[in-house]
Design an enzyme around this catalytic site. Structure first.
Site, PDB file in Angstrom:
ATOM      1  N   HIS A 136       0.851  -1.183   0.000  1.00 16.83           N
ATOM      2  CA  HIS A 136       0.000   0.000   0.000  1.00 16.83           C
ATOM      3  C   HIS A 136       0.890   1.239   0.000  1.00 16.83           C
ATOM      4  O   HIS A 136       1.839   1.316   0.752  1.00 16.83           O
ATOM      5  CB  HIS A 136      -0.879  -0.039   1.261  1.00 16.83           C
ATOM      6  CG  HIS A 136      -1.761   1.149   1.427  1.00 16.83           C
ATOM      7  ND1 HIS A 136      -1.637   2.020   2.461  1.00 16.83           N
ATOM      8  CD2 HIS A 136      -2.788   1.597   0.670  1.00 16.83           C
ATOM      9  CE1 HIS A 136      -2.550   2.956   2.360  1.00 16.83           C
ATOM     10  NE2 HIS A 136      -3.264   2.735   1.289  1.00 16.83           N
ATOM     11  N   HIS A 149       2.696  10.808  -1.967  1.00 16.62           N
ATOM     12  CA  HIS A 149       2.240  10.159  -0.729  1.00 16.62           C
ATOM     13  C   HIS A 149       2.551  11.092   0.421  1.00 16.62           C
ATOM     14  O   HIS A 149       3.596  11.003   1.042  1.00 16.62           O
ATOM     15  CB  HIS A 149       2.903   8.805  -0.517  1.00 16.62           C
ATOM     16  CG  HIS A 149       2.445   8.154   0.759  1.00 16.62           C
ATOM     17  ND1 HIS A 149       1.126   7.821   0.973  1.00 16.62           N
ATOM     18  CD2 HIS A 149       3.093   7.820   1.888  1.00 16.62           C
ATOM     19  CE1 HIS A 149       1.008   7.296   2.189  1.00 16.62           C
ATOM     20  NE2 HIS A 149       2.190   7.284   2.765  1.00 16.62           N
TER      21      HIS A 149
END
Length: 294
Positions: free
Chosen positions: A9, A86
């Site tokens: 992830h 991210h």
């Protein structure tokens, strides 16, 4: 049989750059926190956001074959570069794709799934740039979009395809080697509660996937924005994931691979415990006489 694939992830969070601006996907609470505390906040944020401590090549070497990719442009970037996003902007997309390609060239029977599922600040020209980048990097290694049940390892080996690219944007319709995002559903529990997460995962497996698509089980707990700000100094690993790991691993161990079971499993901190080997072992329960379907 349906192979079970291990997935990381936020695959590129290892490469987070503290000198970069805050990524566009962060909630307003976090944006404000960084605007007030500046560089100190970014250092803390990097600790919080680094959900993968293995670099990309290490993840591939460890058995990860499915990558969760979020792409962004950077504000006021004169080079108009594309980055993995991210929390803070991280590696350049081109470098990451080339790193994958080096692994695939060295291991011609390995197959990876690249899921481009979030785009930030991307206009038509940026999508065109990314599509061209994929063509230039992978060429015929990419498998054109077909019916999911037709994709077996034998088929991919015969065609010498090693990459399946999923693209959550209408652009996918126009390009033969882009698989539409709906071919990779990933229901999200969006909870900090381990028990609720496991109930959600089990319900999703029971409903199973729609015919003709792959399917993701996200074994991921989601910190709230307030949790990020309060606990940012301790890091996500200590705050949430390690505490919940035993219960989440127990759920993974009890699953079965196959048409009515799990297909792709995603998790934070894939290197903790024996997550990767546990997922790979689920494939051993498949009947040996069945075709090797990915």
């Amino acid at each position: 049989g349906i192979y079970c694939v291990t997935r990381s992830h936020d695959s590129f969070s290892f490469y987070i750059d503290e000198a970069s601006p805050v990524g566009p996907e962060q909630p307003e609470t976090v944006q404000n926190f960084v605007s007030v505390f500046g560089t100190v906040a970014k250092k803390l944020m990097r600790k919080w956001l680094a959900t993968q401590t293995m670099n990309f090549t290490s993840q591939l070497g460890a058995g990860i074959r499915y990558f969760d990719l979020r792409i962004s442009t950077k504000p006021r970037d004169p080079d108009n570069e594309l980055y993995f996003a991210h929390g803070l902007f991280s590696a350049k997309v081109k470098e990451g794709l080339e790193e994958i390609n080096a692994f695939l060239t060295e291991h011609p029977k390995e197959v990876v799934f690249l899921d481009f599922n979030h785009f930030y600040g991307m206009q038509k020209c940026h999508h065109e740039k990314l599509v061209q980048m994929l063509k230039d990097t992978y060429g015929n290694k990419m498998c054109p979009a077909i019916f999911a049940h037709e994709v077996s390892l034998q088929y991919l080996w015969e065609k010498e395809h090693q990459v399946l690219v999923f693209y959550h944007s209408p652009v996918a319709v126009e390009v033969a080697f882009l698989w539409p995002g709906q071919m990779m559903p990933a229901p999200w529990a969006n909870t900090t509660d381990t028990e609720k997460l496991i109930q959600f995962l089990q319900a999703s497996i029971t409903e199973r996937r729609k015919k003709g698509s792959f399917f993701i089980s996200q074994v991921v707990l989601t910190p709230k924005a307030s949790t990020v700000v309060k606990g940012v100094a301790s890091g996500l690993r200590e705050t949430i994931t390690e505490r919940a790991l035993p219960a989440m691993m127990e759920w993974v161990r009890t699953q079965k691979a196959g048409e009515s079971g799990v297909n792709i499993i995603t998790a934070d901190f894939v290197e903790l415990g024996d997550f990767i080997s546990t997922v790979i072992k689920l494939n051993y329960s498949l009947d040996e006489g069945e075709d090797d379907t990915t």
